[in-house]
Design a protein around this motif. Structure first.
Motif, PDB file in Angstrom:
ATOM      1  N   ALA A 168      -0.525  59.522  17.523  1.00  0.00           N
ATOM      2  CA  ALA A 168      -0.391  58.077  17.699  1.00  0.00           C
ATOM      3  C   ALA A 168      -1.728  57.403  17.460  1.00  0.00           C
ATOM      4  N   ILE A 169      -1.658  56.168  16.969  1.00  0.00           N
ATOM      5  CA  ILE A 169      -2.812  55.298  16.795  1.00  0.00           C
ATOM      6  C   ILE A 169      -2.535  54.017  17.570  1.00  0.00           C
TER       7      ILE A 169
ATOM      8  N   ALA B 185       1.523  54.822   8.048  1.00  0.00           N
ATOM      9  CA  ALA B 185       1.598  55.796   9.141  1.00  0.00           C
ATOM     10  C   ALA B 185       2.967  56.449   9.220  1.00  0.00           C
ATOM     11  N   ALA B 186       4.012  55.718   8.836  1.00  0.00           N
ATOM     12  CA  ALA B 186       5.354  56.304   8.865  1.00  0.00           C
ATOM     13  C   ALA B 186       5.460  57.489   7.913  1.00  0.00           C
ATOM     14  N   GLU B 187       4.742  57.435   6.788  1.00  0.00           N
ATOM     15  CA  GLU B 187       4.774  58.552   5.840  1.00  0.00           C
ATOM     16  C   GLU B 187       3.987  59.746   6.351  1.00  0.00           C
ATOM     17  N   GLN B 188       3.043  59.536   7.258  1.00  0.00           N
ATOM     18  CA  GLN B 188       2.248  60.615   7.815  1.00  0.00           C
ATOM     19  C   GLN B 188       2.766  61.089   9.174  1.00  0.00           C
ATOM     20  N   SER B 189       3.916  60.549   9.602  1.00  0.00           N
ATOM     21  CA  SER B 189       4.514  60.914  10.903  1.00  0.00           C
ATOM     22  C   SER B 189       3.559  60.605  12.048  1.00  0.00           C
ATOM     23  N   VAL B 190       2.882  59.476  11.953  1.00  0.00           N
ATOM     24  CA  VAL B 190       1.969  59.014  13.006  1.00  0.00           C
ATOM     25  C   VAL B 190       2.547  57.737  13.595  1.00  0.00           C
ATOM     26  N   ALA B 191       2.686  57.692  14.903  1.00  0.00           N
ATOM     27  CA  ALA B 191       3.231  56.520  15.575  1.00  0.00           C
ATOM     28  C   ALA B 191       2.142  55.472  15.774  1.00  0.00           C
ATOM     29  N   ILE B 192       2.537  54.206  15.729  1.00  0.00           N
ATOM     30  CA  ILE B 192       1.632  53.081  15.956  1.00  0.00           C
ATOM     31  C   ILE B 192       2.018  52.437  17.286  1.00  0.00           C
ATOM     32  N   VAL B 193       1.067  52.385  18.213  1.00  0.00           N
ATOM     33  CA  VAL B 193       1.287  51.814  19.539  1.00  0.00           C
ATOM     34  C   VAL B 193       0.538  50.490  19.609  1.00  0.00           C
ATOM     35  N   ALA B 194       1.259  49.407  19.877  1.00  0.00           N
ATOM     36  CA  ALA B 194       0.657  48.074  19.999  1.00  0.00           C
ATOM     37  C   ALA B 194       0.410  47.775  21.467  1.00  0.00           C
TER      38      ALA B 194
END
Length: 538
Positions: A363-364, A406-415
């Motif tokens: 996650a980022i 990020a969706a292509e790298q399977s990384v979630a984005i947390v706002a």
């Protein structure tokens, strides 16, 4: 504070490739685009005249008229594009109306205050204007905004929108050619290219997913010509096949899978007159991926990111909110053309995602920034430099591109909520992490604050020591780990037994009889000891 959320992934995909057309192909595409553009302009004018009275019957009439002048599929694409453009203008009108209300409210609140009065946040009072001249100028601006608000509200009630096909800004450049650095001929060529219409929606079940603009699996591009231009066809059934072929490099396999299965793909052909090139854009909808739960996204820690006008400051945090490794900075330059700025943002985000992959973080965390009213002078006063800095922030573009990449790298984005991250990060983390060989900036500390807020931890490193004094008599109290974490430091009661970290009290080899080992000078604690009696005589 608003709760942290996992941002859902993109619902669509768009890829672009260059069309290396010949002169004859370019002439045909230009003629078809100009003709369909004139139909689109007339349809938009008709839709705008209908206003709020538009219904399905009037839409059917418009589409029937366009079908006789082009084809059924071109009529469907034109009417859908018209609806989308009218709806976009309607949303922009609502946003402008809300902005006018905010500006009028802010100016009225400041005009009601005495000159030079300071703001009082607790009482909800705004600061007053500094001088009498500024107060007078703002009172005149207030009347201008109220007049503008009256006009916009009347347009809103009547369902009237203002749309310029080709762009209002570029249309106004016609009256200032010298300032824009354009000649009249150059402006007319660009204006004609901007008003061309060469876009077709896809249809599932049809051959290669689109019957109007068809791209085969070998890259061959063909266009269904309108009825008045059918004499330009070079293939059966009124189609024109281009000499150029298409090979989508980015997401090419995904695009090929769709057209092979005859799934819908929309295409748009446009002409870049500045570069003298033709491009084709393919877009399609994708199945919405399930949003990852917040706890699952943060199970391996997070990379906190603080966004600035010239770089992204990032730092890896473990699940307990501790910064790991060294701070990272990914710079970009936003002072050149739009294409250059877009490339700079894309490269910075690529480096950020690579860093997150190396850290094994899933996650980022970023701030949920919204600068819709950030450039207002009523909010930041005469600080023109700060208002210019905020207006330069690419908030919407950076967030949308980061979510997509990020969706292509399977990384979630947390706002997370952006309130006080820079201030509290600098207060609690900048000085403790600064060493003679490592200088921590305010932005690096803010990235830690963003990451800790995403993890659910307070930004401060420790809570205050327990009462009755400032000593650690009752033990440390810290919010560094979650309450359910074992051996979390907090106000700890006295537990009888040895204090060893290798095993719980009462268990393990070292936690039992530690004095029973026979060593020189070390008596066994479990053996009974008795002093000999004193001899009565020597």
């Amino acid at each position: 504070m608003a709760a942290s959320i996992v941002v859902p992934g993109p619902a669509g995909v768009a890829v672009r490739d260059r069309l290396r057309v010949s002169e004859s192909d370019a002439a045909v595409l230009a003629e078809v685009g100009v003709y369909l553009g004139s139909l689109a302009a007339a349809d938009l004018a008709e839709r705008s005249r209908k206003g709020l009275a538009h219904d399905a019957a009037s839409w059917a009439v418009r589409k029937r008229e366009l079908t006789g002048r082009s084809s059924a599929r071109w009529a469907g694409s034109i009417t859908k594009a018209t609806h989308d453009q009218w709806a976009l203008a309607r949303r922009g009108q609502a946003a402008h109306l809300a902005w006018l209300h905010r500006q009028i409210t802010a100016i009225e609140a400041r005009l009601a205050r005495p000159l030079g009065a300071k703001a009082d946040k607790r009482a909800g009072l705004a600061r007053g204007y500094a001088t009498r001249g500024e107060w007078h100028a703002k009172s005149r601006r207030l009347q201008t905004l109220k007049d503008r608000l009256t006009v916009v509200e009347a347009d809103r009630a009547a369902g009237r929108v203002h749309v310029v096909r080709g762009g209002k800004r570029f249309a106004n450049a016609r009256h200032h050619l010298a300032a824009a650095g354009l000649s009249e001929q150059t402006w007319r060529e660009r204006w004609r290219a901007e008003r061309m219409f060469l876009a077709a929606d896809g249809e599932s079940g049809k051959r290669f997913g689109n019957e109007t603009i068809r791209v085969t699996d070998t890259g061959q591009v063909s266009v269904k010509l309108p009825a008045p231009l059918a004499h330009l066809a070079n293939a059966p059934h009124g189609r024109y096949v281009l000499d150029a072929t298409v090979a989508f490099k980015h997401r090419g396999q995904e695009w090929l899978d769709r057209i092979t299965a005859n799934r819908a793909v929309a295409y748009r052909i446009h002409h870049d007159t500045v570069r003298g090139r033709w491009y084709i854009t393919a877009s399609w909808q994708r199945t919405a991926a399930p949003v990852l739960p917040l706890d699952a996204a943060l199970a391996r820690g997070v990379v906190g990111v603080d966004m600035n006008d010239d770089h992204l400051a990032a730092w890896q945090l473990d699940v307990h909110g501790n910064p790991v490794g060294e701070p990272q900075r990914f710079f970009y330059d936003l002072t050149a053309t739009a294409e250059h700025r877009d490339a700079q943002i894309r490269h910075a985000l690529t480096r950020l995602l690579h860093f997150a992959r190396r850290c094994s973080a899933a996650a980022i965390a970023i701030e949920d920034l919204d600068f819709t009213d950030g450039t207002s002078r009523e909010k930041h006063g005469r600080n023109k430099r700060f208002r210019r800095l905020i207006s330069r922030f690419p908030t919407a573009k950076l967030r949308a591109r980061l979510v997509s990449m990020a969706a292509e790298q399977s990384v979630a984005i947390v706002a997370v909520d952006p309130a006080y991250t820079s201030r509290w990060g600098a207060q609690h983390w900048q000085k403790p992490l600064t060493t003679p060989r490592r200088k921590i900036s305010r932005h690096d500390a803010a990235s830690i604050a963003v990451g800790r807020r995403a993890l659910g931890h307070p930004i401060r490193r420790r809570t205050a020591p327990p009462h009755p004094d400032q000593s650690d008599r009752g033990g440390h109290r810290t919010a560094q780990a979650r309450p359910d974490t074992r051996r979390r430091e907090e106000t700890r009661p006295h537990i009888p037994g040895p204090r060893t970290r290798c095993a719980p009290p009462g268990r393990g080899a070292k936690a039992g009889d530690q004095g029973a080992q026979h060593r020189s000078g070390h008596p066994a604690e479990q053996q009974s000891w008795q002093q000999d009696s004193i001899p009565l005589s020597l």
